[in-house]
Enzyme design. Structure first.
Site, PDB file in Angstrom:
ATOM      1  CG  ASN A   1     102.318  47.057  77.522  1.00 45.21           C
ATOM      2  OD1 ASN A   1     101.428  46.840  76.702  1.00 45.21           O
ATOM      3  ND2 ASN A   1     102.238  48.003  78.426  1.00 45.21           N
TER       4      ASN A   1
ATOM      5  CD  GLU B   1     101.135  43.192  82.925  1.00 51.06           C
ATOM      6  OE1 GLU B   1     101.531  42.265  82.195  1.00 51.06           O
ATOM      7  OE2 GLU B   1     101.421  44.379  82.705  1.00 51.06           O
TER       8      GLU B   1
ATOM      9  CB  SER C   1     102.822  51.184  79.439  1.00 52.28           C
ATOM     10  OG  SER C   1     101.617  51.878  79.350  1.00 52.28           O
TER      11      SER C   1
ATOM     12  CG  HIS D   1     100.259  47.975  83.397  1.00 56.32           C
ATOM     13  ND1 HIS D   1     100.539  47.041  82.432  1.00 56.32           N
ATOM     14  CD2 HIS D   1      99.953  49.111  82.720  1.00 56.32           C
ATOM     15  CE1 HIS D   1     100.415  47.585  81.232  1.00 56.32           C
ATOM     16  NE2 HIS D   1     100.050  48.843  81.389  1.00 56.32           N
TER      17      HIS D   1
HETATM   18  N1  3HC Z   1      85.610  52.993  77.268  1.00 56.23           N
HETATM   19  C1  3HC Z   1      84.766  52.339  78.088  1.00 56.23           C
HETATM   20  N2  3HC Z   1      84.032  51.289  77.675  1.00 56.23           N
HETATM   21  C2  3HC Z   1      84.169  50.907  76.402  1.00 56.23           C
HETATM   22  C3  3HC Z   1      85.042  51.541  75.499  1.00 56.23           C
HETATM   23  C4  3HC Z   1      85.778  52.642  75.984  1.00 56.23           C
HETATM   24  N3  3HC Z   1      86.660  53.306  75.228  1.00 56.23           N
HETATM   25  N4  3HC Z   1      84.982  50.932  74.301  1.00 56.23           N
HETATM   26  C5  3HC Z   1      84.095  49.946  74.436  1.00 56.23           C
HETATM   27  N5  3HC Z   1      83.604  49.927  75.696  1.00 56.23           N
HETATM   28  C6  3HC Z   1      82.650  48.987  76.247  1.00 56.23           C
HETATM   29  C7  3HC Z   1      81.271  49.188  75.663  1.00 56.23           C
HETATM   30  O1  3HC Z   1      80.546  50.126  76.434  1.00 56.23           O
HETATM   31  C8  3HC Z   1      80.692  47.803  75.768  1.00 56.23           C
HETATM   32  O2  3HC Z   1      80.274  47.556  77.096  1.00 56.23           O
HETATM   33  P1  3HC Z   1      79.025  46.581  77.393  1.00 56.23           P
HETATM   34  O3  3HC Z   1      79.215  45.341  76.575  1.00 56.23           O
HETATM   35  O4  3HC Z   1      79.088  46.331  78.866  1.00 56.23           O
HETATM   36  O5  3HC Z   1      77.835  47.363  76.967  1.00 56.23           O
HETATM   37  C9  3HC Z   1      81.911  46.885  75.528  1.00 56.23           C
HETATM   38  O6  3HC Z   1      83.054  47.682  75.832  1.00 56.23           O
HETATM   39  C10 3HC Z   1      81.999  46.406  74.094  1.00 56.23           C
HETATM   40  O7  3HC Z   1      82.000  47.570  73.274  1.00 56.23           O
HETATM   41  P2  3HC Z   1      81.606  47.584  71.738  1.00 56.23           P
HETATM   42  O8  3HC Z   1      80.589  46.521  71.481  1.00 56.23           O
HETATM   43  O9  3HC Z   1      81.267  48.984  71.377  1.00 56.23           O
HETATM   44  O10 3HC Z   1      82.949  47.326  70.976  1.00 56.23           O
HETATM   45  P3  3HC Z   1      83.831  46.051  70.870  1.00 56.23           P
HETATM   46  O11 3HC Z   1      83.094  44.780  71.116  1.00 56.23           O
HETATM   47  O12 3HC Z   1      84.566  46.249  69.620  1.00 56.23           O
HETATM   48  O13 3HC Z   1      84.868  46.211  72.093  1.00 56.23           O
HETATM   49  C11 3HC Z   1      86.951  46.835  72.945  1.00 56.23           C
HETATM   50  C12 3HC Z   1      85.691  47.299  72.213  1.00 56.23           C
HETATM   51  C13 3HC Z   1      86.593  46.388  74.350  1.00 56.23           C
HETATM   52  C14 3HC Z   1      87.886  48.023  72.996  1.00 56.23           C
HETATM   53  C15 3HC Z   1      87.554  45.625  72.135  1.00 56.23           C
HETATM   54  O14 3HC Z   1      87.744  46.010  70.812  1.00 56.23           O
HETATM   55  C16 3HC Z   1      88.868  45.149  72.695  1.00 56.23           C
HETATM   56  O15 3HC Z   1      88.911  44.376  73.641  1.00 56.23           O
HETATM   57  N6  3HC Z   1      89.971  45.597  72.080  1.00 56.23           N
HETATM   58  C17 3HC Z   1      91.321  45.225  72.506  1.00 56.23           C
HETATM   59  C18 3HC Z   1      91.733  46.129  73.632  1.00 56.23           C
HETATM   60  C19 3HC Z   1      93.107  45.774  74.114  1.00 56.23           C
HETATM   61  O16 3HC Z   1      93.831  44.947  73.575  1.00 56.23           O
HETATM   62  N7  3HC Z   1      93.501  46.453  75.180  1.00 56.23           N
HETATM   63  C20 3HC Z   1      94.823  46.313  75.739  1.00 56.23           C
HETATM   64  C21 3HC Z   1      95.676  47.377  75.148  1.00 56.23           C
HETATM   65  S1  3HC Z   1      97.322  47.333  75.738  1.00 56.23           S
HETATM   66  C22 3HC Z   1      97.286  48.360  77.053  1.00 56.23           C
HETATM   67  O17 3HC Z   1      96.289  48.904  77.443  1.00 56.23           O
HETATM   68  C23 3HC Z   1      98.585  48.513  77.739  1.00 56.23           C
HETATM   69  C24 3HC Z   1      98.785  49.911  78.216  1.00 56.23           C
HETATM   70  O18 3HC Z   1      99.966  49.925  78.966  1.00 56.23           O
HETATM   71  C25 3HC Z   1      98.844  50.905  77.112  1.00 56.23           C
END
Ligand code: 3HC
Length: 288
Positions: free
Chosen positions: A195, A156, A123, A144
Site C-alpha cells: 500500500n 503481508e 490496509s 493483510h
Molecule cells: N471476486 C472473486 N473473484 C474474482 C473477482 C472478484 N471480485 N474478480 C475477478 N475474479 C476472478 C474471476 O472469477 C477469474 O477467476 P478464474 O480465472 O479462476 O476463472 C479471475 O479472477 C479473472 O477474472 P476476469 O477474467 O473476470 O477479470 P480480469 O482478468 O480482469 O481480473 C482482477 C480481474 C483479478 C481483479 C484483475 O483485474 C486484477 O488483478 N486487478 C488488480 C487487483 C489489485 O491490484 N488488487 C490489489 C488492490 S490493493 C489492496 O487490495 C490493498 C487493500 O489494503 C485495499
C-alpha cells in the site's frame, strides 16, 4: 501454538475483504464463522458464497464435493461472541477507523479463547495500535490480504515489537495453508509494502486528474498500456472502495497532521457523493 492446532477461524467484518477472506479459509478446509454488525452486509456475504462456489463448479475450477464442504464450513452470525468464542485464529476485517478497531480488539480479546491469535487485515494500521487494547499483545499481528482476496496471492504478515515469533510464524504458515504467498515483515511500517507503493502511484494519478492534466480514464489507459498493470489506479480505487481511500487518508492525517496526507478534493467529492466505486454502483466509472 502450531498451524496444525488451528481448526476454527473467525472473520470479523463481512465487507469487501472479509467475505472473501472467509471463503478462502473455508476452501482451505477450516471451519469459519463470519460476523458483522450489519445484517445486510452479512446476508450479502452469505449470498455471495452461495453464488460463487456453485459458479466455480460450473466453471470446472472446483469439485462439487469441495464446494459443498466449503459452504458447510461457513457460518454467518450477527453475534461477535458466537463467532469468536471457540476460534483458534481471528482475522479482523472491519472499517479502517482506529477507534472502531481498538474497541473490537478489546471485545474480541474478552470473548475469544486465551490461546487464539488475533490478526488485523488493516490496509495501513500497524498492529501495535491495537495490540495494547488486548491482554495478549504477543498474539496480535497484521495479516493483510489484497482485493479480491479470493484471487490475489500475496499476504503481508507484519510482526510488531509486541508480536511473538511464534504468532508471526503461525500466521505465515496459515497464509500458506490458504494457498497464499506470505511476505513476513519483521519491522512495522505504516502501510507495509504494497500500500505504500500503491499510494505513491495513486496519489500521483489523483494529482494529475485534479490538475486537469488528464482524465481518470486516460490515466488508467496510460498505466495499463504502458506499465502492464491489470487495472489503472482509478478503476482499482473503484474496486477497493473510495470510502476506504478516504478513511486511509483521514487516518494518515490524524497521525501525521501533514495536510499533504489529507484526501485530495477529488476523493472528498466522491466520498461526499457516496460514489464509492463498485459497491455503490458508481465511482470513477459506472457499474450496472
Ligand atoms: N471476486 C472473486 N473473484 C474474482 C473477482 C472478484 N471480485 N474478480 C475477478 N475474479 C476472478 C474471476 O472469477 C477469474 O477467476 P478464474 O480465472 O479462476 O476463472 C479471475 O479472477 C479473472 O477474472 P476476469 O477474467 O473476470 O477479470 P480480469 O482478468 O480482469 O481480473 C482482477 C480481474 C483479478 C481483479 C484483475 O483485474 C486484477 O488483478 N486487478 C488488480 C487487483 C489489485 O491490484 N488488487 C490489489 C488492490 S490493493 C489492496 O487490495 C490493498 C487493500 O489494503 C485495499
Amino acid at each position: 501454538m502450531k498451524v496444525e492446532d488451528i481448526k476454527k477461524i473467525s472473520v470479523v467484518g463481512a465487507g469487501n475483504m472479509g467475505h472473501q477472506i472467509a471463503i478462502s479459509a473455508a476452501l482451505a478446509g477450516y471451519q469459519v464463522s463470519v460476523t458483522d454488525i450489519s445484517s445486510g452486509m452479512l446476508s450479502q456475504a452469505e449470498n455471495f458464497a452461495k453464488k460463487y462456489l456453485p459458479e466455480r463448479v460450473t466453471k470446472g475450477k472446483l469439485s462439487q464435493d469441495i464446494a459443498e464442504r466449503t459452504l458447510a464450513n461457513l457460518k454467518f452470525t450477527l453475534s461477535l461472541e458466537e463467532a469468536v468464542s471457540d476460534a483458534d485464529y481471528v482475522i479482523e476485517a472491519a472499517v479502517e477507523q482506529l477507534d472502531v478497531k481498538r474497541k473490537l480488539f478489546t471485545d474480541i480479546d474478552r470473548l475469544a479463547p486465551s490461546h487464539a491469535i488475533l490478526a488485523t487485515n488493516s490496509s495501513f494500521i500497524v498492529s501495535s495500535k491495537v495490540a495494547d487494547a488486548t491482554k495478549r499483545p504477543d498474539k496480535v499481528c497484521n495479516m493483510h490480504f489484497f482485493n479480491p482476496a479470493l484471487v490475489m496471492k500475496l499476504v503481508e504478515v507484519v510482526q510488531g515489537p509486541h508480536t511473538s515469533d511464534e504468532t508471526a510464524q503461525v500466521t505465515v504458515d496459515l497464509a500458506e495453508k490458504m494457498g497464499k504467498t506470505p511476505v513476513w515483515l519483521k519491522k512495522e511500517i505504516y502501510g507495509f509494502l504494497v500500500n505504500r507503493i500503491l499510494a505513491a502511484i495513486t496519489n500521483e494519478a489523483v494529482f494529475l486528474a485534479d490538475m486537469g492534466i488528464a482524465t481518470p480514464e486516460e490515466i488508467d489507459t496510460a498505466v495499463t498500456q504502458a506499465l502492464g498493470h491489470p487495472m489503472g489506479p482509478f478503476r482499482l480505487m473503484d474496486l477497493t472502495g473510495i470510502d476506504l481511500v478516504y478513511d486511509i487518508g483521514m487516518e494518515r492525517y490524524q497521525e501525521t497532521r501533514d495536510p499533504k496526507d489529507k484526501p485530495s478534493p477529488l476523493i472528498v467529492e466522491k466520498y461526499v457523493k457516496k460514489e464509492w466505486g463498485k459497491k455503490t454502483g458508481r465511482g470513477f466509472y459506472s457499474y450496472e
